[in-house]
Design an enzyme around this catalytic site. Sequence first.
Site, PDB file in Angstrom:
ATOM      1  N   ILE A  10       0.463  -1.181  -0.063  1.00  0.00           N
ATOM      2  CA  ILE A  10       0.081  -0.108  -0.008  1.00  0.00           C
ATOM      3  C   ILE A  10       0.889   1.064   0.184  1.00  0.00           C
ATOM      4  O   ILE A  10       0.474   2.276  -0.662  1.00  0.00           O
ATOM      5  CB  ILE A  10      -0.896   0.147   1.165  1.00  0.00           C
ATOM      6  CG1 ILE A  10      -2.132  -0.972   0.939  1.00  0.00           C
ATOM      7  CG2 ILE A  10      -1.497   1.363   1.531  1.00  0.00           C
ATOM      8  CD1 ILE A  10      -3.198  -1.233   2.061  1.00  0.00           C
TER       9      ILE A  10
ATOM     10  N   LYS B 251       1.295   9.843  -4.958  1.00  0.00           N
ATOM     11  CA  LYS B 251       1.961  11.292  -4.793  1.00  0.00           C
ATOM     12  C   LYS B 251       2.856  11.581  -5.951  1.00  0.00           C
ATOM     13  O   LYS B 251       2.906  12.976  -6.121  1.00  0.00           O
ATOM     14  CB  LYS B 251       2.526  11.261  -3.338  1.00  0.00           C
ATOM     15  CG  LYS B 251       1.622  10.939  -2.103  1.00  0.00           C
ATOM     16  CD  LYS B 251       0.660  11.807  -2.050  1.00  0.00           C
ATOM     17  CE  LYS B 251       1.453  13.115  -1.269  1.00  0.00           C
ATOM     18  NZ  LYS B 251       0.087  14.449  -0.889  1.00  0.00           N
TER      19      LYS B 251
ATOM     20  N   VAL C 110       2.027   2.077  -3.451  1.00  0.00           N
ATOM     21  CA  VAL C 110       1.070   2.705  -4.534  1.00  0.00           C
ATOM     22  C   VAL C 110       0.847   4.272  -3.852  1.00  0.00           C
ATOM     23  O   VAL C 110       0.800   4.845  -4.718  1.00  0.00           O
ATOM     24  CB  VAL C 110      -0.491   1.884  -4.183  1.00  0.00           C
ATOM     25  CG1 VAL C 110      -1.575   2.410  -4.630  1.00  0.00           C
ATOM     26  CG2 VAL C 110      -0.343   0.309  -4.500  1.00  0.00           C
ATOM     27  N   TYR C 111       1.089   4.284  -2.565  1.00  0.00           N
ATOM     28  CA  TYR C 111       0.859   5.644  -2.252  1.00  0.00           C
ATOM     29  C   TYR C 111       1.990   6.582  -2.718  1.00  0.00           C
ATOM     30  O   TYR C 111       1.792   7.784  -3.096  1.00  0.00           O
ATOM     31  CB  TYR C 111       1.068   5.620  -0.572  1.00  0.00           C
ATOM     32  CG  TYR C 111       1.310   7.086   0.166  1.00  0.00           C
ATOM     33  CD1 TYR C 111       0.290   8.018   0.322  1.00  0.00           C
ATOM     34  CD2 TYR C 111       2.662   7.272   0.727  1.00  0.00           C
ATOM     35  CE1 TYR C 111       0.343   9.168   0.652  1.00  0.00           C
ATOM     36  CE2 TYR C 111       2.583   8.577   1.210  1.00  0.00           C
ATOM     37  CZ  TYR C 111       1.755   9.581   1.253  1.00  0.00           C
ATOM     38  OH  TYR C 111       1.989  10.829   2.002  1.00  0.00           O
ATOM     39  N   LEU C 112       3.385   6.163  -2.563  1.00  0.00           N
ATOM     40  CA  LEU C 112       4.565   6.887  -3.320  1.00  0.00           C
ATOM     41  C   LEU C 112       4.023   7.227  -4.751  1.00  0.00           C
ATOM     42  O   LEU C 112       4.505   8.331  -5.328  1.00  0.00           O
ATOM     43  CB  LEU C 112       5.846   6.071  -2.712  1.00  0.00           C
ATOM     44  CG  LEU C 112       6.268   6.350  -1.564  1.00  0.00           C
ATOM     45  CD1 LEU C 112       7.427   5.500  -1.448  1.00  0.00           C
ATOM     46  CD2 LEU C 112       6.212   7.734  -1.045  1.00  0.00           C
TER      47      LEU C 112
END
Length: 228
Positions: free
Chosen positions: A135, A143, A138-140
């Site tokens: 997760i 962003k 995916v966040y990086l």
Amino acid sequence: MRLSGRTVGIMRIVIAGGHGQIALRLEKLLAARGDEVAGIIRKAEQSADLREAGAEPVVLDLESASVEEVASHLQGADAAVFAAGAGPGSGTDRKDTVDKGAAVLFADAAVRAGVRRFLVVSSMGADPQHKGDEIFDVYLRAKGAADEYVRGLDALDWTILRPGMLTNDAGNGQVRLEAHTGRGPIPRDDVAAVLAELLDTPATHGLTLELISGSAPVSVAVKSVAGN
């Protein structure tokens, strides 16, 4: 009207993700120095916290709002700050709809409303090409994709701030702010203080900056990256 020691006059600033931990701190700082602040929130029950911080609550869901709806709340603003995030408990879908999608929407709305000054609270390591399936990976990527989109908008005077590991320690106003700092912790208090100073320093537009704790006072660190 100008406040002593400031490079700009009183501003109206709209913050997306107005109930976030950094946003609430920023709202208090901006309101205390006389700026007009509005915070965009998803839940009406968060309104009291914003009012306590000195900000005007705007209830609007950035995952479902149109560009026109968001732009209507940005009309007349001097600056916009994207500080929203899906949060640590969210799944991969909301990384795409909030951390990327809402950031893109907010940037497009700022362009539509004619708000040039645009700050993004990003993350150290943000990269649209980041590898991995966890997760946080995916966040990086989300962003990083949002940052890349904002950097492509010539109608915005953008600054992207990428803090290191966020802590709730009391801020001491001593930071390291550079294009590349290496990893390290940073209190949320000091992130908010840097954002407030960046809003006062338009010469920092066009910069992507990393932020960790260090030895330079916030104002000195910001002036340094601005070339002053």
